[in-house]
Design a protein around this motif. Sequence first.
Motif, mmCIF file in Angstrom:
data_model
loop_
_atom_site.group_PDB
_atom_site.id
_atom_site.type_symbol
_atom_site.label_atom_id
_atom_site.label_comp_id
_atom_site.label_asym_id
_atom_site.label_seq_id
_atom_site.Cartn_x
_atom_site.Cartn_y
_atom_site.Cartn_z
ATOM 1 N N PRO A 31 -0.796 3.104 57.293
ATOM 2 C CA PRO A 31 -0.633 1.662 57.141
ATOM 3 C C PRO A 31 -1.735 1.035 56.290
ATOM 4 C CG PRO A 31 -1.564 2.166 59.294
ATOM 5 C CD PRO A 31 -1.250 3.479 58.639
ATOM 6 N N GLY A 32 -1.488 -0.192 55.857
ATOM 7 C CA GLY A 32 -2.470 -0.907 55.053
ATOM 8 C C GLY A 32 -1.785 -1.923 54.167
ATOM 9 N N PHE A 33 -2.589 -2.576 53.351
ATOM 10 C CA PHE A 33 -2.104 -3.650 52.476
ATOM 11 C C PHE A 33 -2.269 -3.182 51.030
ATOM 12 C CE2 PHE A 33 -2.905 -8.370 51.168
ATOM 13 C CZ PHE A 33 -1.597 -8.490 50.734
ATOM 14 N N PHE A 34 -1.151 -2.927 50.363
ATOM 15 C CA PHE A 34 -1.158 -2.324 49.034
ATOM 16 C C PHE A 34 -0.550 -3.269 48.006
ATOM 17 C CE2 PHE A 34 -1.024 0.899 52.260
ATOM 18 C CZ PHE A 34 -2.005 1.792 51.856
ATOM 19 N N GLY A 35 -1.050 -3.196 46.792
ATOM 20 C CA GLY A 35 -0.554 -4.046 45.727
ATOM 21 C C GLY A 35 0.084 -3.239 44.617
ATOM 22 N N PHE A 158 13.027 -6.913 63.341
ATOM 23 C CA PHE A 158 13.256 -5.615 63.976
ATOM 24 C C PHE A 158 12.032 -4.717 63.894
ATOM 25 C CE2 PHE A 158 17.684 -6.900 62.914
ATOM 26 C CZ PHE A 158 18.199 -6.881 64.199
ATOM 27 N N ALA A 159 10.854 -5.323 63.713
ATOM 28 C CA ALA A 159 9.595 -4.585 63.680
ATOM 29 C C ALA A 159 9.641 -3.372 62.744
ATOM 30 C CB ALA A 159 9.204 -4.147 65.097
ATOM 31 N N PRO A 160 9.979 -3.589 61.473
ATOM 32 C CA PRO A 160 10.039 -2.462 60.535
ATOM 33 C C PRO A 160 8.631 -1.923 60.264
ATOM 34 C CG PRO A 160 10.173 -4.512 59.322
ATOM 35 C CD PRO A 160 10.203 -4.878 60.786
ATOM 36 N N PRO A 161 8.503 -0.641 59.944
ATOM 37 C CA PRO A 161 7.183 -0.089 59.618
ATOM 38 C C PRO A 161 6.663 -0.541 58.262
ATOM 39 C CG PRO A 161 8.872 1.599 59.374
ATOM 40 C CD PRO A 161 9.551 0.398 59.966
ATOM 41 N N VAL A 162 7.586 -1.030 57.415
ATOM 42 C CA VAL A 162 7.217 -1.392 56.039
ATOM 43 C C VAL A 162 7.662 -2.827 55.744
ATOM 44 C CG1 VAL A 162 7.670 -0.893 53.598
ATOM 45 C CG2 VAL A 162 7.371 1.000 55.219
ATOM 46 N N LEU A 163 6.743 -3.590 55.131
ATOM 47 C CA LEU A 163 7.080 -4.932 54.654
ATOM 48 C C LEU A 163 6.863 -4.980 53.150
ATOM 49 C CD1 LEU A 163 7.811 -7.946 55.345
ATOM 50 C CD2 LEU A 163 5.345 -8.372 55.452
ATOM 51 N N LEU A 164 7.895 -5.377 52.415
ATOM 52 C CA LEU A 164 7.828 -5.464 50.956
ATOM 53 C C LEU A 164 7.848 -6.933 50.554
ATOM 54 C CD1 LEU A 164 10.614 -2.808 50.244
ATOM 55 C CD2 LEU A 164 8.134 -2.408 50.264
ATOM 56 N N ALA A 165 6.962 -7.316 49.652
ATOM 57 C CA ALA A 165 6.883 -8.717 49.243
ATOM 58 C C ALA A 165 6.820 -8.794 47.721
ATOM 59 C CB ALA A 165 5.645 -9.371 49.867
ATOM 60 N N LEU A 184 -0.793 -11.419 55.439
ATOM 61 C CA LEU A 184 -0.217 -10.103 55.133
ATOM 62 C C LEU A 184 -1.205 -8.993 55.486
ATOM 63 C CD1 LEU A 184 1.536 -10.918 51.721
ATOM 64 C CD2 LEU A 184 2.617 -10.591 53.960
ATOM 65 N N ALA A 185 -2.478 -9.215 55.183
ATOM 66 C CA ALA A 185 -3.494 -8.217 55.512
ATOM 67 C C ALA A 185 -3.588 -8.026 57.022
ATOM 68 C CB ALA A 185 -4.848 -8.636 54.935
ATOM 69 N N SER A 186 -3.498 -9.131 57.775
ATOM 70 C CA SER A 186 -3.628 -9.000 59.224
ATOM 71 C C SER A 186 -2.389 -8.350 59.836
ATOM 72 C CB SER A 186 -3.958 -10.339 59.883
ATOM 73 O OG SER A 186 -2.836 -11.182 59.845
ATOM 74 N N LEU A 187 -1.210 -8.561 59.239
ATOM 75 C CA LEU A 187 -0.007 -7.873 59.730
ATOM 76 C C LEU A 187 -0.180 -6.366 59.585
ATOM 77 C CD1 LEU A 187 2.898 -10.039 58.253
ATOM 78 C CD2 LEU A 187 2.125 -9.932 60.635
ATOM 79 N N ALA A 188 -0.705 -5.969 58.413
ATOM 80 C CA ALA A 188 -0.919 -4.541 58.172
ATOM 81 C C ALA A 188 -1.869 -3.972 59.224
ATOM 82 C CB ALA A 188 -1.471 -4.329 56.767
ATOM 83 N N ARG A 191 -0.415 -4.822 63.194
ATOM 84 C CA ARG A 191 0.864 -4.217 63.563
ATOM 85 C C ARG A 191 1.022 -2.825 62.967
ATOM 86 N NH1 ARG A 191 4.771 -8.704 65.220
ATOM 87 N NH2 ARG A 191 3.384 -10.477 65.346
ATOM 88 N N SER A 192 -0.062 -2.309 62.386
ATOM 89 C CA SER A 192 -0.024 -0.979 61.767
ATOM 90 C C SER A 192 1.147 -0.842 60.801
ATOM 91 C CB SER A 192 0.069 0.121 62.830
ATOM 92 O OG SER A 192 -1.162 0.263 63.446
ATOM 93 N N MET A 193 1.331 -1.863 59.969
ATOM 94 C CA MET A 193 2.424 -1.816 59.008
ATOM 95 C C MET A 193 1.910 -1.393 57.639
ATOM 96 S SD MET A 193 4.459 -5.335 59.860
ATOM 97 C CE MET A 193 5.901 -4.826 58.902
ATOM 98 N N THR A 194 2.832 -0.912 56.823
ATOM 99 C CA THR A 194 2.529 -0.687 55.415
ATOM 100 C C THR A 194 3.107 -1.873 54.657
ATOM 101 O OG1 THR A 194 2.596 1.697 55.730
ATOM 102 C CG2 THR A 194 2.828 0.884 53.466
ATOM 103 N N VAL A 195 2.210 -2.712 54.160
ATOM 104 C CA VAL A 195 2.640 -3.911 53.437
ATOM 105 C C VAL A 195 2.434 -3.661 51.945
ATOM 106 C CG1 VAL A 195 2.277 -6.388 53.110
ATOM 107 C CG2 VAL A 195 1.982 -5.376 55.387
ATOM 108 N N VAL A 196 3.507 -3.806 51.174
ATOM 109 C CA VAL A 196 3.421 -3.617 49.723
ATOM 110 C C VAL A 196 3.759 -4.936 49.049
ATOM 111 C CG1 VAL A 196 4.281 -2.351 47.726
ATOM 112 C CG2 VAL A 196 4.094 -1.193 49.947
#
Length: 243
Positions: A31-35, A158-165, A184-188, A191-196
């Motif tokens: 997980p993490g916040f990726f650009g 639905f609490a997906p593991p990945v969030l795309l923005a 977005l950083a705090s969600l990552a 919630r242990s998400m992978t935010v892209v």
Amino acid sequence: MIRCRDVHKAYRLGGTRVAALRGVDLEIEGPGFFGVTGASGSGKSTLLHLLGALDTPDRGEIEIAGERVDRLRERELTRFRRRGVGVVFQQFNLLPTLTARQNVELPALLAGESESWAKGRADELLGALGLGTRGGHRPDALSGGEQQRVAIARALLFAPPVLLADEPTGALDSRTSATLWSLLASLARERSMTVVMVTHEPAAAAQCQQVYVLADGRVAGRFDTGGMDAAGVATRAAGMVRA
Ligand code: ADP
Ligand code: MG
């Protein structure tokens, strides 16, 4: 967590063929916040659509959380789009006649969840995103930042593991944008998400821990942002495009 191998995508425009992605190789270990950054037309939105299974590649492999999403059939596609990823866009895409809460609830009701589950989950998410008192408002009564947070709440249903923005702060002022990047950083983190996040703005990319640079439909490079400001990110990305 997210892997692309030799991903190609072209659009047909009238009689001509526009190559948007020309062999994307990518590995994002969440997980993490990726650009994902790059000039206009470099293929960022196309890539995000493919990661969200909103469109299919012409060739190549896309794997998300261990699942090959480039070859899903109709039923699995519906499930993946609902539960595997959340997607948010620059323009929020909220339904104007529904309240914030109803916008968040809608995908749950369409998926056959009970009204009580949908309402409980919507209230929980709106509360967590600082919109606890805004559930009964229609989008036009909300600020741009609030509308985007409603869209994020809907994407998290639905609490997906990945969030795309895709350019999520493109329509927001700079102060509201900064708040949204922190969110977005705090969600990552929480919630242990992978935010892209796809963005052409160096200030946005600087908020991500790692940045992938697209140029002419390929990944030109990636770097960790540790301690860089927007100017540093812009210089580093430009160097990769020229190289
Ligand atoms: P970005 O998001 O980085 O600006 P896009 O992925 O939107 O880039 O576009 C990449 C390339 O594909 C551009 O040349 C663009 O004009 C083209 N393109 C994108 N969408 C379409 C489409 N629906 N039809 C035709 N060409 C498209
Ligand atoms: Mg775009």
